[in-house]
Design a protein around this motif. Sequence first.
Motif, PDB file in Angstrom:
ATOM      1  N   PRO A 144      36.431  41.132  38.075  1.00  0.00           N
ATOM      2  CA  PRO A 144      37.351  40.148  37.483  1.00  0.00           C
ATOM      3  C   PRO A 144      38.279  40.771  36.432  1.00  0.00           C
ATOM      4  O   PRO A 144      39.379  40.287  36.219  1.00  0.00           O
ATOM      5  CB  PRO A 144      36.408  39.130  36.843  1.00  0.00           C
ATOM      6  CG  PRO A 144      35.125  39.269  37.579  1.00  0.00           C
ATOM      7  CD  PRO A 144      35.027  40.709  37.971  1.00  0.00           C
ATOM      8  N   ASN A 145      37.825  41.873  35.792  1.00  0.00           N
ATOM      9  CA  ASN A 145      38.658  42.509  34.754  1.00  0.00           C
ATOM     10  C   ASN A 145      40.000  42.980  35.279  1.00  0.00           C
ATOM     11  O   ASN A 145      40.953  43.114  34.534  1.00  0.00           O
ATOM     12  CB  ASN A 145      37.954  43.754  34.193  1.00  0.00           C
ATOM     13  CG  ASN A 145      36.708  43.376  33.472  1.00  0.00           C
ATOM     14  OD1 ASN A 145      36.640  42.273  32.933  1.00  0.00           O
ATOM     15  ND2 ASN A 145      35.719  44.248  33.488  1.00  0.00           N
ATOM     16  N   LYS A 146      40.039  43.267  36.584  1.00  0.00           N
ATOM     17  CA  LYS A 146      41.270  43.825  37.153  1.00  0.00           C
ATOM     18  C   LYS A 146      42.282  42.731  37.524  1.00  0.00           C
ATOM     19  O   LYS A 146      43.385  43.041  37.950  1.00  0.00           O
ATOM     20  CB  LYS A 146      40.935  44.612  38.421  1.00  0.00           C
ATOM     21  CG  LYS A 146      39.996  45.771  38.182  1.00  0.00           C
ATOM     22  CD  LYS A 146      40.642  47.087  38.619  1.00  0.00           C
ATOM     23  CE  LYS A 146      39.894  48.293  38.135  1.00  0.00           C
ATOM     24  NZ  LYS A 146      38.639  48.509  38.875  1.00  0.00           N
ATOM     25  N   LEU A 147      41.888  41.472  37.413  1.00  0.00           N
ATOM     26  CA  LEU A 147      42.753  40.390  37.884  1.00  0.00           C
ATOM     27  C   LEU A 147      43.756  39.954  36.823  1.00  0.00           C
ATOM     28  O   LEU A 147      43.527  40.146  35.622  1.00  0.00           O
ATOM     29  CB  LEU A 147      41.897  39.178  38.279  1.00  0.00           C
ATOM     30  CG  LEU A 147      40.808  39.426  39.340  1.00  0.00           C
ATOM     31  CD1 LEU A 147      39.994  38.156  39.556  1.00  0.00           C
ATOM     32  CD2 LEU A 147      41.433  39.895  40.647  1.00  0.00           C
ATOM     33  N   SER A 148      44.837  39.325  37.267  1.00  0.00           N
ATOM     34  CA  SER A 148      45.801  38.743  36.323  1.00  0.00           C
ATOM     35  C   SER A 148      45.188  37.488  35.712  1.00  0.00           C
ATOM     36  O   SER A 148      44.168  36.978  36.210  1.00  0.00           O
ATOM     37  CB  SER A 148      47.086  38.380  37.064  1.00  0.00           C
ATOM     38  OG  SER A 148      46.847  37.257  37.905  1.00  0.00           O
ATOM     39  N   GLY A 149      45.828  36.965  34.666  1.00  0.00           N
ATOM     40  CA  GLY A 149      45.314  35.753  34.008  1.00  0.00           C
ATOM     41  C   GLY A 149      45.208  34.583  34.975  1.00  0.00           C
ATOM     42  O   GLY A 149      44.213  33.858  34.990  1.00  0.00           O
ATOM     43  N   GLY A 150      46.252  34.406  35.796  1.00  0.00           N
ATOM     44  CA  GLY A 150      46.258  33.286  36.756  1.00  0.00           C
ATOM     45  C   GLY A 150      45.148  33.438  37.781  1.00  0.00           C
ATOM     46  O   GLY A 150      44.486  32.464  38.148  1.00  0.00           O
ATOM     47  N   GLN A 151      44.929  34.679  38.251  1.00  0.00           N
ATOM     48  CA  GLN A 151      43.867  34.917  39.236  1.00  0.00           C
ATOM     49  C   GLN A 151      42.492  34.670  38.606  1.00  0.00           C
ATOM     50  O   GLN A 151      41.620  34.067  39.227  1.00  0.00           O
ATOM     51  CB  GLN A 151      43.959  36.354  39.763  1.00  0.00           C
ATOM     52  CG  GLN A 151      45.174  36.577  40.668  1.00  0.00           C
ATOM     53  CD  GLN A 151      45.382  38.039  40.995  1.00  0.00           C
ATOM     54  OE1 GLN A 151      45.050  38.936  40.203  1.00  0.00           O
ATOM     55  NE2 GLN A 151      45.943  38.307  42.156  1.00  0.00           N
TER      56      GLN A 151
END
Length: 286
Positions: free
Chosen positions: A145-152
């Motif tokens: 999850p750390n690699k995801l954008s805020g929206g993702q």
Amino acid sequence: MGIIKAARLVHEFIRRNEDDKIEEVKRALDGVDVDIRTGAFVAVLGHNGSGKSTFAKHVNALLAPTEGALWVGEMDTRDEAHVWDIRKMAGMVFQNPDNQIIGNIVEEDVGFGPENLGVPTEEIWRRVDASLKAVGMTAYRLQSPNKLSGGQKQRVAIAGVMAMKPRCIILDEPTAMLDPNGRREVIKTVHELNRAEGITVLLITHYMEEAVDADRIIVMDDGRIVMDGEPREIFSRVKELKSHGLDVPQATELAYELREAGMPLPEGILSREELAQALAPLLGCR
Ligand code: ADP
């Protein structure tokens, strides 16, 4: 009775000093009456401190009424025996996705909720699949999850709530920390869940544009519901909204200013497209 019903709901926050004497009483909800039908998409608007979060916490039985009552799926939140069933029925999504995501891998994170509810493993995986698909995040299931954008991230948080199969989802300013793209992604996802799964949505937001497509808008001020209606009706009442410290969508604002300046534009314009359509004949365009 709808899925959420409040009757004369009052909440007072009481601050005491070291001697247990009452120092301050803040009436955050002051007689809220509301009935929300199953399957509705309701946007709750109000300036800071108007009582929106306090109301959301009551729907999740995180707070108990000082006076009055609130029912979720006909369960009275005053009855402690119902607290867990109420939280299963009404899932909450908060402002900051980083505080809600605990798994190291997306699919694991989404599975935490049902696992805690004691759902059998096979059923957990079915729910994880379905929830990730519903929020359009299947392709990211094995990522951190750390690699995801805020929206993702926020969509993963929503999938985590969905996996618990709530009938109602309460989102407390879920887009406040997101960029415009992330905001659009999240609002689109929530609308899809509402349409496809019939989930009742209570969306608390600061952004007027996010309320435009709701079925119903509730405006709160000073712990009370001061306006309640369909978006087009609410956004026609520009002066009244402003008196409650709220703006209106940009296109509505411009249409309002033009009307005040004498242009014969209709009330309740909600989008640029509607404004352009209303302006075209006045400007001699086709
Ligand atoms: P909103 O979500 O609309 O910004 P809140 O429900 O957070 O409003 O707050 C409503 C009122 O209750 C505000 O005046 C706020 O300061 C007060 N309040 C909220 N939480 C607490 C608390 N834990 N203790 C004391 N007062 C609180």
